[in-house]
Structures are given as structure tokens and as C-alpha cells.
Enzyme design. Structure first.
Site, short mmCIF file in Angstrom:
data_model
loop_
_atom_site.label_atom_id
_atom_site.label_comp_id
_atom_site.label_asym_id
_atom_site.label_seq_id
_atom_site.Cartn_x
_atom_site.Cartn_y
_atom_site.Cartn_z
N LYS A 224 0.83 -1.21 0.00
CA LYS A 224 0.00 0.00 0.00
C LYS A 224 0.86 1.26 0.00
O LYS A 224 0.61 2.18 -0.77
CB LYS A 224 -0.93 -0.05 1.22
CG LYS A 224 -1.81 1.18 1.39
CD LYS A 224 -3.02 0.89 2.23
CE LYS A 224 -2.78 0.88 3.73
NZ LYS A 224 -2.44 2.19 4.32
N SER A 225 1.88 1.29 0.87
CA SER A 225 2.72 2.50 0.97
C SER A 225 3.41 2.79 -0.36
O SER A 225 3.49 3.93 -0.80
CB SER A 225 3.80 2.30 2.04
OG SER A 225 3.21 2.15 3.31
N GLY B 265 -4.85 7.91 5.54
CA GLY B 265 -3.94 8.86 6.18
C GLY B 265 -2.75 9.17 5.28
O GLY B 265 -2.27 10.30 5.22
N ARG C 171 -8.13 12.26 12.73
CA ARG C 171 -6.68 11.99 12.82
C ARG C 171 -5.87 13.30 12.80
O ARG C 171 -6.17 14.20 12.03
CB ARG C 171 -6.25 11.02 11.71
CG ARG C 171 -6.92 9.66 11.90
CD ARG C 171 -6.58 8.69 10.82
NE ARG C 171 -5.18 8.26 10.86
CZ ARG C 171 -4.65 7.40 10.00
NH1 ARG C 171 -5.41 6.89 9.03
NH2 ARG C 171 -3.39 7.06 10.09
N SER D 103 7.30 9.24 12.28
CA SER D 103 6.21 9.04 11.32
C SER D 103 6.72 9.15 9.89
O SER D 103 7.26 10.19 9.49
CB SER D 103 5.10 10.07 11.55
OG SER D 103 4.28 10.15 10.40
N ASP E 17 1.88 -1.24 12.03
CA ASP E 17 0.58 -1.65 11.49
C ASP E 17 0.28 -3.12 11.76
O ASP E 17 -0.84 -3.58 11.55
CB ASP E 17 0.53 -1.39 9.97
CG ASP E 17 0.62 0.10 9.67
OD1 ASP E 17 0.34 0.90 10.57
OD2 ASP E 17 1.00 0.45 8.53
N LYS F 138 -4.51 5.96 14.66
CA LYS F 138 -4.61 5.30 13.35
C LYS F 138 -6.07 5.36 12.89
O LYS F 138 -6.83 6.17 13.39
CB LYS F 138 -4.10 3.86 13.45
CG LYS F 138 -2.62 3.77 13.83
CD LYS F 138 -1.71 4.39 12.79
CE LYS F 138 -0.25 4.28 13.18
NZ LYS F 138 0.62 4.99 12.23
N ARG G 9 -6.38 1.87 17.90
CA ARG G 9 -6.17 0.42 17.74
C ARG G 9 -5.88 -0.29 19.06
O ARG G 9 -5.97 -1.52 19.12
CB ARG G 9 -5.08 0.15 16.69
CG ARG G 9 -5.58 0.41 15.28
CD ARG G 9 -4.56 0.12 14.20
NE ARG G 9 -5.18 0.25 12.89
CZ ARG G 9 -4.50 0.39 11.76
NH1 ARG G 9 -3.18 0.43 11.77
NH2 ARG G 9 -5.15 0.49 10.61
N ARG H 146 -7.44 -3.30 9.39
CA ARG H 146 -6.52 -4.21 10.11
C ARG H 146 -7.22 -4.88 11.31
O ARG H 146 -6.90 -6.01 11.67
CB ARG H 146 -5.26 -3.47 10.53
CG ARG H 146 -4.55 -2.86 9.31
CD ARG H 146 -3.09 -2.73 9.44
NE ARG H 146 -2.57 -1.95 8.32
CZ ARG H 146 -2.28 -2.44 7.12
NH1 ARG H 146 -2.44 -3.72 6.87
NH2 ARG H 146 -1.83 -1.65 6.15
O1 SPQ Z 1 -2.58 5.46 5.35
P1 SPQ Z 1 -3.02 5.14 6.73
O2 SPQ Z 1 -4.49 5.23 6.86
O3 SPQ Z 1 -2.33 5.97 7.77
O4 SPQ Z 1 -2.62 3.60 6.98
C1 SPQ Z 1 -1.85 2.88 7.98
C2 SPQ Z 1 -2.35 1.39 7.88
O5 SPQ Z 1 -2.58 0.72 8.86
O6 SPQ Z 1 -2.44 0.94 6.75
C3 SPQ Z 1 -1.97 3.42 9.40
F1 SPQ Z 1 -3.12 3.42 9.90
O7 SPQ Z 1 -0.46 2.81 7.61
C4 SPQ Z 1 0.49 3.89 7.69
C5 SPQ Z 1 1.54 3.58 8.75
O8 SPQ Z 1 0.96 3.39 10.02
C6 SPQ Z 1 1.13 4.01 6.34
C7 SPQ Z 1 2.41 4.77 6.35
C8 SPQ Z 1 3.01 5.22 5.07
O9 SPQ Z 1 2.66 4.68 4.01
O10 SPQ Z 1 3.87 6.12 5.12
C9 SPQ Z 1 3.10 5.04 7.53
C10 SPQ Z 1 2.58 4.69 8.86
O11 SPQ Z 1 1.99 5.82 9.47
P2 SPQ Z 1 2.87 6.93 10.27
O12 SPQ Z 1 1.83 7.84 10.87
O13 SPQ Z 1 3.61 6.16 11.30
O14 SPQ Z 1 3.72 7.62 9.33
#
Ligand code: SPQ
Length: 430
Positions: free
Chosen positions: A24-25, A96, A124, A169, A316, A343, A347, A389
Site C-alpha cells: 500500500k505504501s 492517512g 486523525r 512518522s 501496522d 490510526k 487500535r 486491520r
Molecule cells: O494510510 P493510513 O491510513 O495511515 O494507513 C496505515 C495502515 O494501517 O495501513 C496506518 F493506519 O499505515 C500507515 C503507517 O501506520 C502508512 C504509512 C506510510 O505509508 O507512510 C506510515 C505509517 O503511518 P505513520 O503515521 O507512522 O507515518
């Protein structure tokens, strides 16, 4: 439509192999970089989950031509300056990543845009991104002093900044890197802990430059990126559900093919090994985003302590690790994970409440949870809280319960794993 799904214990192990959907990322980032690069970007194994489709929809509204073909997604990028002021509100849905990363791009564009998401996104925190973006010189406003959507951005004329991230993050880091690529001069970002580094790796793939010295990332503004070919590896965060399922359901043996093994994402492998799981990695390639097969078999497990700088590499996966811990002998302590509260849902609360309904012994703490194992799980009525999740964690739990589990809002899994239930059935048929 919110649906109730009946899940029955199949009373057999999971056997065989699957290829989990694309990361996804990396899928989000491939659309974003493809959109600001010059020339065509061809993306293979793109994740057709709802979150990534939200990213495509936002960039189409910014005037980028994106074709969804059977074999690939093609982004016809024309460079930063060809993004257009959107006629409509940009809707990030439940994502997010879309909300936070797109802000870094819009911060440098000389036009106005408005960003919203669903009711989960509206809760969020966004100040972690809007505050440093204002330091670059962009204008951002929004609800509660630009902490929540809807957000309104008028970008342009950015000047590079030096910024120490208050939270580990990858989304905040990536938003600042995307702004830094458009700013005058150099931007330096200091990370408190290493987070996933897909943005940094992708800049190199698109012909750009980025440096890392210790915990400081350095990026120069004014970079022109070039369209490229991206092959998205399988998502380890999706594979995690089957890694855990195979480890806790007796008589299981599963191969997960072509999974991304990025060093900043494989905390779950370390945790499962420490708990005594039978897990093997066959790495196929180390270049760029490393990829390989993960093989997991049922085994006896013991509780451990999980915390510190390991947390960002498995953040995650914590809901499914909590389920794993219910099947491990002794106590598992998860700490330093307060980020779980912001999140898609809180969670910590969601895991404690929903797995608790099935008989798990889990206590929530300020920064994580304490799980006592090994517990027998029973059937019951549970809710995904609209969080993909949490939904998948509860579905895996149902493989062990003594009677049926009724899962409300099982549809949430489509955010990141549209064919999740098909894959469970496939592994149960072998
Ligand atoms: O995109 P979203 O909704 O924030 O999705 C999540 C997930 O569980 O799929 C978090 F809820 O993943 C984030 C992850 O927790 C995806 C991500 C990224 O692609 O950069 C980074 C993480 O979040 P963060 O806030 O730690 O940067």
C-alpha cells in the site's frame, strides 16, 4: 453498506501458497511521484485497494492522466508545474497516507486546494504535518487550527527548512521531503527513530537525489524527476495476517510469495522468530525494495516484550501480533506504541475490546497492551470499527474459535486487501 459476515472455524490448517496484493505504501507513492515526474510511469502489481484508489482520484482531480489497465497502472506525468488547481474538493477517503503526503505536494503548488476525508480521517491529527509545512512558507488552514480536515492549502514559494520530527512518522517525513523537493535550498529532516523509507528509495528510482547521514535526511529543492517503471512488491503488512494465521492454526504450512522485505518494515519477522515461530525467508532480490518468499508453519510460541525502535517497523502489524500473543505461552508486553491511538481507529481500544469479546486476555496500557496466553478463543459478535486491520485480525481469530464469529463491517478489509477472504478460503481448500 455495513454487512455482517459469518465466519466459521474450518477445523483444519492453512496450506499452500498465495501472492498477497501490492504494498500500500509503495502504491500510493508510485502514483504521487509518477504524477510530479516528467514522462510516463508504468506501475506493475499496483494495489487496487480503496486507499490507493483515493490517491488516484485526487491526482486525476489535479489534472494528471492516470490509466488503469489490466496489467499495469500508467501515470502520464508532466512535471510539478503541470499539476492544475482542482475544480473539486480532494477526497482522501480513509487514507492517512493520501491526506498527509499530498499536503507535501500541494504545499509547493501555486494554487488553492481543499482536502477532506471520511469520518475516521476527520479525527486523525494533521498539525504534525501542517505546522512544519507552514515553516516552509505555505498557507494552510483547517479545523482546530489546521489540526483536522477539512484543510485548505494555498501553496508556493517554499524555502527549505531544518526540522526535527517530534514523532517517528513516515507520513510526516514524506510530506516534508515532498515539500523539500520543491523548496528553494536544502531541507534537513531529523528522525527520532528510523521509519519506513519507501519515499527515499523512490526518489532514487525517479532519478532524484536524497542523502541520509545518521538520523538526518537531506534533500535539495528544484529537482526534476523522470517517469520510470515500478514493480510493487507484495505488502508485508498484508502478508502478516497469513504469517500469524499459519503460526497459530495447528497443521498449517504457508508460503507467501514475492513479499516486500524492506529493512524498515520487517519487525514482525523478528518478533515472530523471538516468539519461537517456524519462519523462513527466501530472498530473491536485494536491490531497491528487496523481495522474497516467506514460509511459515504452525509452532509453539512464547510471550516476549516488544518496544523501542522496533515499533515503527511493525506499527501496522500490532493488532495481528496481539492475536499471535494470545496463542503464546506467558505474557507479551507491547509498549512505546502510543501512535496506535491515532490510526484509522484507536487500535489499542479496538484490539482490547474486540479480541476480549472472543475470550482473549488483553489489557490496554497508555502506550500499548499486555496480553496473557495461551487462551482458548470462543465465538461471538465483533466489529471491525471500520478499520481494515482490525477486521482482518478478527477474521484470523475466527480460525481458532469454538463457535461462529459474526464480524460486522467486514467490508473494511477492502481498504488494503480486497481479496482477503478469497485468500483465506484458498489456503483452507488445499
Ligand atoms: O494510510 P493510513 O491510513 O495511515 O494507513 C496505515 C495502515 O494501517 O495501513 C496506518 F493506519 O499505515 C500507515 C503507517 O501506520 C502508512 C504509512 C506510510 O505509508 O507512510 C506510515 C505509517 O503511518 P505513520 O503515521 O507512522 O507515518
Amino acid at each position: 453498506m455495513v454487512t455482517m459476515k459469518k465466519l466459521s472455524n474450518p477445523k483444519c490448517g492453512l496450506k499452500g501458497e498465495i501472492q498477497v496484493p501490492g504494498d500500500k505504501s509503495i502504491s500510493h507513492r508510485s502514483i504521487m511521484f509518477g504524477s510530479v515526474a516528467e514522462g510516463k510511469t508504468v506501475i506493475h502489481n499496483f494495489l487496487m485497494g480503496e486507499d490507493c484508489l483515493s490517491t488516484i482520484s485526487c491526482f486525476r482531480k489535479l489534472g494528471v492522466e492516470i490509466e488503469i489497465m489490466e496489467e499495469a497502472v500508467i501515470v502520464h506525468g508532466k512535471g510539478w508545474d503541470h499539476l492544475e488547481e482542482p475544480l473539486e474538493i480532494l477526497d482522501a477517503g480513509n487514507s492517512g497516507t493520501t491526506t498527509r503526503l499530498i499536503m507535501g505536494i500541494l504545499a509547493g503548488r501555486p494554487f488553492h486546494s481543499v482536502l477532506i476525508g471520511d469520518s475516521s480521517i476527520a479525527k486523525r491529527p494533521m498539525k504534525r504535518v501542517t505546522e512544519p509545512l507552514k515553516l516552509f512558507g505555505t498557507q494552510i488552514d483547517g479545523r482546530s487550527e489546521a489540526n483536522f480536515t477539512p484543510l485548505s492549502i494555498r501553496g508556493g514559494n517554499l524555502k527549505g527548512i531544518h526540522y526535527a520530527l517530534p514523532v517517528a512518522s513516515a507520513q510526516v517525513k514524506s510530506a516534508l521531503i515532498l515539500a523539500g523537493l520543491q523548496a528553494e535550498g536544502v531541507t534537513e529532516i531529523v528522525e527520532p527513530e528510523q521509519t519506513r523509507n519507501h519515499t527515499e528509495k523512490m526518489i532514487i528510482e525517479f532519478g532524484g537525489k536524497i542523502e541520509k547521514h545518521g538520523d538526518t535526511i537531506k534533500v535539495e529543492g528544484g529537482q526534476i524527476l523522470k517517469g520510470t517503471k515500478i514493480s510493487v512488491p507484495g505488502d508485508i503488512s498484508s502478508a502478516a495476517f497469513f504469517m500469524v494465521a499459519a503460526a497459530i492454526v495447528p497443521d498449517s504450512s504457508v508460503r507467501l510469495k514475492n513479499v516486500g522485505l524492506n529493512e524498515t518494515r520487517i519487525g514482525i519477522v523478528e518478533v515472530m522468530k523471538k516468539m519461537g515461530a517456524s519462519i523462513e525467508i527466501e530472498e530473491h532480490s536485494k536491490e531497491g525494495e528487496p523481495v522474497g518468499d516467506i514460509l511459515v508453519q504452525y509452532s509453539d510460541l512464547s510471550g516476549i516484550e516488544i518496544g523501542g525502535d522496533l515499533i515503527p517497523s511493525l506499527i501496522d502489524e500490532i493488532p495481528i501480533i496481539a492475536l499471535l500473543a494470545t496463542q503464546a505461552k506467558g505474557k507479551t508486553v507491547i509498549k512505546d506504541a502510543e501512535e496506535l491511538k491515532v490510526k484509522e481507529t484507536n487500535r489499542i481500544d479496538a484490539v482490547v475490546k474486540e479480541l476480549g469479546k472472543l475470550g482473549a486476555s488483553i489489557q490496554g496500557t497508555d502506550d500499548g497492551m499486555i496480553i496473557e496466553g495461551k487462551t482458548s478463543l470462543h465465538g461471538g459478535e465483533v466489529h471491525s470499527w471500520g478499520d481494515h486491520r482490525i477486521g482482518m485480525t478478527l477474521a484470523v481469530a475466527s480460525l481458532l474459535t469454538d463457535s461462529d464469529v459474526l464480524l460486522e463491517d467486514a467490508e473494511a478489509v477492502k481498504i488494503s486487501y480486497p481479496n482477503f477472504f478469497e485468500h483465506i478460503n484458498q489456503l483452507l481448500r488445499k
